[in-house]
Design an enzyme around this catalytic site. Structure first.
Site, short mmCIF file in Angstrom:
data_model
loop_
_atom_site.label_atom_id
_atom_site.label_comp_id
_atom_site.label_asym_id
_atom_site.label_seq_id
_atom_site.Cartn_x
_atom_site.Cartn_y
_atom_site.Cartn_z
CG HIS A 151 30.39 28.71 51.57
ND1 HIS A 151 31.16 27.84 50.84
CD2 HIS A 151 31.17 29.12 52.61
CE1 HIS A 151 32.35 27.71 51.41
NE2 HIS A 151 32.39 28.48 52.47
CE LYS B 45 33.65 31.74 49.55
NZ LYS B 45 33.32 30.35 49.93
CG ASP C 174 29.71 46.77 32.79
OD1 ASP C 174 28.98 47.22 33.69
OD2 ASP C 174 30.67 47.39 32.31
CG HIS D 206 39.70 27.88 51.56
ND1 HIS D 206 38.90 28.78 50.88
CD2 HIS D 206 38.99 27.52 52.66
CE1 HIS D 206 37.78 28.96 51.54
NE2 HIS D 206 37.80 28.21 52.62
CE LYS E 252 36.05 26.72 49.08
NZ LYS E 252 36.23 26.17 50.35
CG ASP F 113 37.92 10.31 32.64
OD1 ASP F 113 38.54 9.62 33.47
OD2 ASP F 113 36.80 9.98 32.21
#
Length: 482
Positions: free
Chosen positions: A224, A226, A231, A401, A403, A408
């Site tokens: 899952h 991404k 370089d 979507h 996450k 704090d």
């Protein structure tokens, strides 16, 4: 007609076999005992173990097929990484608070990856910010471009990225693209043929194996992540896939999401995760030396960070533990944004305890998920959260979507992992734990902007039996599978 007669005759002859009922009963008992012992020895949660045992008992042989396809599986490749880094476990990077030091030590122990730093971190909101930045960075690549995506669709966004990679591959840049075989099922090998013809490489993570019946399928074990590494100097990580569905410039209903652009030594950690996934998928390791030589010299930056990699190759559930640990370490606030909120007992206890202890605990979820079942399941937790003092907000304009979690004024956790069982236990995920006030401030500003479009859930909301309470309760039963 002759087929029905043949089946009837065969059925009659089968039951005419002497003692056939005894044989079937003994076979069923042996089947239950052998598989039951195997499942119990997995030492999973009692509820999950009992569920599988009941399924095997009530669905003879069919239950075994279900377990064979969807049951828990182990992958052991994580152990080598932990052994490589174990020697430096007691040497975490200094310069951070005691709470952050404890979290980073926990992260290193569970992931096998050392704390590091970054020189620059940019928070990218939606594909409208991510895609142009990514394409611009790829255009400057001189040695390699490494990409790993759960969803890569052959639409306008996918074509634009593919063509940019083709151009770099023709220029002699090493392009390696790893896509999940299930999440990217719309993208065929024919679609990627121009990239392969230009000298690039494409690999499919956990492809289906319908003809290898002796090997268990990997339906539940997906990457899952991404990740992009250019370089060894620029990295990308977050929740935005390669698809028009997440580009607000092309669709009004595109997902609302967050991504990170990173510079500095933290990119080395992203590189390590990609290299491990690529070598695991392709069974090729000869490229590793060239990748290591192409990495720029180490240059510590001012931003303390820790890459969190988790998946079914580790029993420690690193991202899950760090979420729970960060909540317990909070002294002022916990703000959590997630598209799928299906917490386990430990996470739910941590959130409600923080709220009961007087902290500012807020949960931001989509008003309507991309799955009605998930939406009902998420809402099934609201009563307990609200009773504890958690402020719950439902983002309405689009599907949220993002996450991320803010603790704090200095702890930020951003990545690909949802706040649910699948991300914490089954998926290969990657998130980053930041101990930096500037990064936390960026995240705070972004979440506050989302609150403006997210009405707060109130106790006097519709709680009718048929429209709310019953659907939510039924969906809650599916929580371990979501």
């Amino acid at each position: 007609i002759w087929m029905l007669e043949w089946l009837h005759t065969s059925w009659t002859l089968f039951w005419a076999i002497p003692h056939i009922r005894l044989y079937l009963t003994l076979g069923w008992i042996v089947y239950l005992v052998v598989l039951g012992i195997y499942i119990v020895l997995q030492k999973r949660e009692p509820a999950a173990t009992l569920s599988w045992l009941i399924s095997l008992a009530t669905l003879p042989y069919v239950g075994f097929a279900i377990y064979y396809i969807f049951g828990p599986q182990k992958i052991t490749r994580h152990r080598a990484r932990r052994r490589r880094h174990r020697a430096g476990l007691d040497e975490p990077t200094g310069g951070s608070s005691d709470e952050a030091m404890e979290l980073r030590t926990l992260a290193q122990a569970t992931t096998g990856m050392a704390p590091t730093t970054a020189r620059g971190v940019q928070l990218l909101v939606d594909a409208g910010q991510k895609y142009p930045a990514l394409l611009a960075d790829i255009a400057t690549a001189n040695d390699h471009v490494h990409l790993e995506y759960y969803i890569y669709n052959p639409d306008q966004s996918g074509i634009a990225l593919r063509d940019a990679l083709v151009e770099r591959a023709r220029a002699g840049v090493h392009v390696r693209l790893l896509v999940d075989a299930m999440g990217s099922k719309k993208a065929t090998r024919r679609f990627f043929a121009p990239l392969v013809d230009a000298g690039g490489e494409v690999a499919w993570f956990h492809p289906s194996r319908p003809f290898l019946l002796w090997k268990r399928p990997w339906i539940n074990l997906r990457t899952h992540r991404k990740i992009v590494v250019i370089d060894g100097r620029v990295g990308y990580l977050g929740g935005i896939n390669i698809t028009d569905e997440q580009d607000e410039r092309l669709r009004e209903d595109a997902y609302r999401d967050l991504h990170l652009r990173i510079e500095g030594d933290l990119v080395r950690s992203l590189q390590e995760i990609f290299v491990e996934d690529w070598a695991y998928t392709t069974r090729k390791t000869e490229f590793v030396g060239a990748v290591v030589r192409a990495m720029p010299p180490a240059a510590p930056g001012p931003i303390h960070a820790q890459l969190l990699a988790s998946g079914p190759d580790s029993p420690w559930e690193a991202i899950h533990r760090l979420h729970v640990g960060a909540i317990h370490a909070a002294s002022q606030r916990v703000w959590l944004a997630t598209p799928y909120f299906v917490p386990g007992e430990a996470a739910m206890m941590a959130l409600t305890s923080a709220a009961l202890g007087g902290l500012d605990v807020r949960l931001l979820v989509p008003k309507m998920s991309d799955s009605r079942l998930v939406t009902y399941c998420v809402r099934s937790y609201f009563d307990e959260l609200l009773a504890a003092g958690v402020k719950v907000y439902e983002y309405g304009p689009r599907m949220l979507h993002s996450k991320a979690m803010l603790v704090d004024d200095h702890i930020a956790l951003i990545g690909s992992a949802n706040f649910d069982h699948r991300s914490f236990r089954l998926n290969f995920e990657a998130s980053i734990l930041f101990d930096d006030k500037a990064v936390a401030a960026q995240l705070e500003q972004q979440i506050e902007r989302e609150f403006a479009w997210a009405p707060r859930v109130r106790n006097d909301r519709d709680r009718s039996l048929l429209r709310a309470r019953l659907p939510e309760a039924m969906a809650r039963l599916m929580a371990p599978l979501l």
